[in-house]
Design a protein around this motif. Structure first.
Motif, PDB file in Angstrom:
ATOM      1  N   GLU A  91       0.830  -1.205   0.000  1.00  0.00           N
ATOM      2  CA  GLU A  91       0.000   0.000   0.000  1.00  0.00           C
ATOM      3  C   GLU A  91       0.863   1.252   0.000  1.00  0.00           C
ATOM      4  N   ALA A 147      -5.568  -3.642  -3.663  1.00  0.00           N
ATOM      5  CA  ALA A 147      -5.377  -2.853  -4.876  1.00  0.00           C
ATOM      6  C   ALA A 147      -6.714  -2.342  -5.404  1.00  0.00           C
ATOM      7  N   GLU A 196     -10.787   4.190  -4.470  1.00  0.00           N
ATOM      8  CA  GLU A 196     -10.600   5.421  -3.706  1.00  0.00           C
ATOM      9  C   GLU A 196      -9.956   6.527  -4.530  1.00  0.00           C
ATOM     10  N   THR A 197      -8.995   6.166  -5.390  1.00  0.00           N
ATOM     11  CA  THR A 197      -8.179   7.168  -6.073  1.00  0.00           C
ATOM     12  C   THR A 197      -8.493   7.328  -7.556  1.00  0.00           C
ATOM     13  N   ARG A 218      -9.401  -1.669  -3.676  1.00  0.00           N
ATOM     14  CA  ARG A 218      -9.880  -0.591  -2.801  1.00  0.00           C
ATOM     15  C   ARG A 218      -9.136   0.718  -3.099  1.00  0.00           C
ATOM     16  N   ILE A 219      -7.838   0.615  -3.337  1.00  0.00           N
ATOM     17  CA  ILE A 219      -7.058   1.810  -3.644  1.00  0.00           C
ATOM     18  C   ILE A 219      -7.512   2.410  -4.975  1.00  0.00           C
ATOM     19  N   THR A 220      -7.785   1.571  -5.957  1.00  0.00           N
ATOM     20  CA  THR A 220      -8.300   2.063  -7.241  1.00  0.00           C
ATOM     21  C   THR A 220      -9.648   2.743  -7.056  1.00  0.00           C
ATOM     22  N   ARG A 233       0.525   4.010  -3.039  1.00  0.00           N
ATOM     23  CA  ARG A 233       0.095   5.390  -2.768  1.00  0.00           C
ATOM     24  C   ARG A 233       1.194   6.388  -3.133  1.00  0.00           C
TER      25      ARG A 233
END
Length: 267
Positions: free
Chosen positions: A76, A111, A117-118, A113-115, A80
């Protein structure tokens, strides 16, 4: 359908701005690379990319930790860090070949969740030593986690399976349907990189890879979606060397430019 081509920073020994100048002059659209955490060094890289009008694909390969909690935390952190630089997308060598399905699933879901979110897309590379190290293993992941999108470096599978994947057609076909990004390295049954794809003795291996890439291109043309290609022939020891002197037997830069021009003409 658009196909864009990217140079690997892996193996570059020139000052980065000079490297970017050469990348632009050769006809590439951008560079695929990791970024240092040191702020000035990172900014110098990003400034050079912008100066030469080159796009940036973020690259994560630092999946070393054997403890899953530590591994996930660093995964993570690196993702980020790359996202802060606003890449076109991030290509990840996700997970480990010795992690269980459930352990690697945790990383794929992180990954995702990060996609979400961002908004930064993340592809997962078919790479030895990582979660997607083999064709049949990847097939299982894609069947159970169908949202995974691939960076297809199929050269690794040729090495893992010690073949040109003649008996892995179902797994290969499924992978092709999930591919958004290609690493156009040519592998062979005894290694992940032929010494020079221009040499006639590698015609069968080159033709096999071209056939797989043709199918990826056809899928994107049918779906009217963009496709990206990084010509990721690597430096020594991926590039074979002479005994004792350790001199490379071919030129990495020339091979990668050859691959770009070959694929541009073909597609």
């Amino acid at each position: 359908m658009a196909i864009k081509f990217y140079a690997p920073a892996w193996g570059n020994t020139l000052p980065f701005d000079r490297f970017c100048q050469n990348v632009k002059a050769a006809g590439y659209d951008g560079v695929e690379m990791a970024l240092p955490f040191e702020v000035d060094e990172k900014n110098t890289i990003l400034d050079s990319l912008a100066k030469h009008g080159l796009e940036f694909i973020g690259q994560y390969w630092q999946s070393h930790e054997t403890d899953l909690d530590e591994h996930a935390a660093n995964y993570e952190k690196y993702l980020r860090h790359l996202i802060e630089a606003r890449p076109l997308f991030i290509n990840c060598q996700t997970g480990k070949d010795f992690f269980t399905f459930e352990q690697n699933q945790r990383l794929f879901e992180l990954a995702d969740r990060i996609t979400a979110e961002t908004g930064v897309r993340i592809t997962h590379e078919t790479h030895r030593g990582k979660a997607l190290f083999a064709a049949h293993i990847t097939q299982n992941y894609l069947q159970k986690l169908p949202g995974i999108r691939l960076a297809l470096d199929i050269s690794h599978w040729c090495n893992v399976h010690e073949s040109l994947l003649e008996n892995q057609s179902e797994a290969v076909q499924l992978a092709i349907q999930h591919t958004d990004h290609i690493h156009s390295r040519v592998g062979h049954p005894e290694g992940p990189q032929v010494n020079d794809p221009r040499a006639p003795e590698w015609a069968d291996a080159l033709d096999a890879h071209l056939n797989w890439w043709d199918q990826v291109v056809a899928t994107h043309r049918e779906n009217k979606t963009a496709l990206t290609v990084t010509t990721e022939f690597g430096p020594a020891p991926y590039l074979p060397t002479l005994a004792y002197t350790q001199m490379p037997i071919a030129n990495q830069w020339e091979i990668n430019v050859f691959m770009m021009n070959l694929l541009k003409e073909r597609y």
